[in-house]
Scaffold this motif. Sequence first.
Motif, mmCIF file in Angstrom:
data_model
loop_
_atom_site.group_PDB
_atom_site.id
_atom_site.type_symbol
_atom_site.label_atom_id
_atom_site.label_comp_id
_atom_site.label_asym_id
_atom_site.label_seq_id
_atom_site.Cartn_x
_atom_site.Cartn_y
_atom_site.Cartn_z
ATOM 1 N N ALA A 466 -3.015 -24.272 8.880
ATOM 2 C CA ALA A 466 -3.081 -24.392 10.331
ATOM 3 C C ALA A 466 -4.154 -25.414 10.690
ATOM 4 N N ILE A 467 -3.918 -26.125 11.788
ATOM 5 C CA ILE A 467 -4.900 -27.078 12.317
ATOM 6 C C ILE A 467 -5.337 -26.558 13.679
ATOM 7 N N VAL A 468 -6.584 -26.164 13.787
ATOM 8 C CA VAL A 468 -7.120 -25.731 15.073
ATOM 9 C C VAL A 468 -7.838 -26.922 15.696
ATOM 10 N N PRO A 469 -7.344 -27.448 16.819
ATOM 11 C CA PRO A 469 -7.978 -28.632 17.415
ATOM 12 C C PRO A 469 -9.389 -28.335 17.909
ATOM 13 N N ARG A 470 -10.113 -29.402 18.197
ATOM 14 C CA ARG A 470 -11.516 -29.269 18.590
ATOM 15 C C ARG A 470 -11.673 -28.368 19.814
ATOM 16 N N TYR A 471 -10.807 -28.542 20.800
ATOM 17 C CA TYR A 471 -10.869 -27.734 22.016
ATOM 18 C C TYR A 471 -9.513 -27.049 22.238
ATOM 19 N N PRO A 472 -9.188 -26.045 21.445
ATOM 20 C CA PRO A 472 -7.843 -25.442 21.517
ATOM 21 C C PRO A 472 -7.534 -24.800 22.854
ATOM 22 N N GLY A 473 -8.551 -24.267 23.517
ATOM 23 C CA GLY A 473 -8.299 -23.591 24.784
ATOM 24 C C GLY A 473 -7.904 -24.521 25.905
#
Length: 687
Positions: A466-473
């Motif tokens: 999985a890739i969680v982006p820097r600002y996922p929210g």
Amino acid sequence: MNKRMIGVDVGGTFTDVFVLNEDEGTATVAKVPTTRPDQSGGFLDGIKREVTDLRDVSVVVHGTTAGTNALLERKGAKTGVICTSGLRDVLEMRRRDRPRTWGLRGDFDPVVDRRNRLEVPERTLADGSIRTPVDLDAVRDAAQQLQRDGCEAVAILFANAYANSTNEAAAVAAVRDIWPNAHVSASHEILPEIREFERFSTTALNAYLQPEISGYLGRLETALRDGGFDGEFMIVQSNGGVMAVDTACKLPVRTALSGPAAGVIAAGYIAGSAGFDNVITGDMGGTSFDVSLIHNSQSILSPQTSIDFGMVVRTPMIEITTIGAGGGSIAWVDKGGLLNIGPESAGSNPGPVAYGLGNDRPTVTDANVVLGRIDPDNPIGGKLERLDVEAASHAIDVHVASPLGLTTLQAAEAILTVANSRMAGAIRLVGIERGFDPKRFAFMPFGGGGALHAGAMLAETGIARAIVPRYPGVTSAMGCVIADMRQDFVQTINTLVATLDADALASFMQSHVAQGMALLDASRTKFESRELSFELDMAYIGQTHTVPVPIIVEVIDGQVVVPTKEQIEMAFDAAYQASFGRLLNGGVRRILNLRSAVTGKRPKFDLATLAPNGDGSVEAVSHRRVHFGSNWHETAIYDRLSLPVGTVIKGPAILTQPDTTVLIEPNLQGRVDAFGNTIIETQKVAS
């Protein structure tokens, strides 16, 4: 003075803001509760959290669910229809489908009541010839009757107007002369394409949304201008491109999946920059879980979407599968003793039980709070000081644990198990069930709750990482800043390849290019480049369904050069072979529609500027007990935004930041890449 670009995504629960400082290449984010019924309050509140002087802002781009919500909740304007005699009930008859597959009953009420669907004498035939000129006196009488009945908007829907718009255009001109506002939609302007129901439906829904969306966008634009904003205000379309506000007010139906589309655009750019061309996205907000597939760095566009049963919109949209499994989705036990999640959601008000705002039914977020996965002392959104863990536990116990004979912790785990299973099912639907190998894809969770479920999605679907982006929210808000400006056009051709009028085809293409370029020219955005794409909907004679056939069209000295008939046939054969594995011997090739797109490529910012600097801390800021499976685990808590590039965190661990929480389960590890993303994968065993 810094110039800033702002992306604002208004979701069902939270409004997300992404602010890019163009000069410095830095970014800040904000997350505030969405305001109902008028979403403009949360929109402006979110911007003011990060920007004190709107004169410093060059661009505001908005992704909105206002159109989607108005359709789903049936809260559009009272709308009238003026149509060809005999076609009053097309919207009601649809394609003779029904909401449920089995059983003899099923009903559907169109957004336009039958008493407000008025017929007038006129008839254009399928070949474009006019058998009956339009009776303009009857058109004026119908328009005046609709006004007396309180209609705020009107749609003009004439038979075969795609083939010859003369009758419909005359009627539209007559109605616009006497209609008290600009909310008059014409089918030949909205969708000049064959098939009456789809054209009628798309145009009627456009009219239904116009007063609501234009009023909403007008309030936003006025508030921004009153605050000193003198930049460009644009809206994200469902195709992943952006458009000017005046275009959105004329064509609000193109905003139907605006917010989710922005998230997919951002996900594609982030994943591509990180070296992943194949991605399945999972946007988990407070109300829904939206899944989309990106293959070979390309989002998949669907030419037609049903927003709800019978609400068919035929305009290019990024293909997104939505289920009611957001953080605010309510857990409940049915009469048969089965645990269900959603589709009802607590939204942002009252929100989950832990918010303490009046809800007493447990949600997915409440289960995460009870299991220690969300820090009760640092809730996202900024409006609450602390989450009420005890109230969440009591709600789970009363509504789930007691009916099922479970402990509170077992019930909380069961809620997450069911929610994860539903989300994994949506991922399989867009990926595995279409023949894509999950091992070739990465999963990108975003939205406020997506990163809490990344590990479960890997385990359920077989996706490797999985890739969680820097600002996922606030990924969808970031997508607003990234999205290109795009305009799509369609025109029915309806001819055999052998009898194709190349000059007529070239004329349509030239018109589309001219209209698209004019819209780009009217924009105040500087484009890195401009791109044209053309596609033909084609099939063999006797077939109902078409295949999209991309064609290469040269533009020389501003004039389009249509490919030869032989080149079109070769392109069709290649597309048909790829879709079905064979060609039909002796089949006669037919062109149904021309589809054109004009895209202005907006400058992208370097994601590496968002990466943490090298002097951050890799030490845990605290520890707390978190429940996984059947046991409590002592879990390290990290400040995610300060972790340096290259840091590897082994689970169990939780990474916190203002807009979301990232959960790394015991058998997984997280690695910070050069762009500040966290790559979650199975822990590597030392050799």
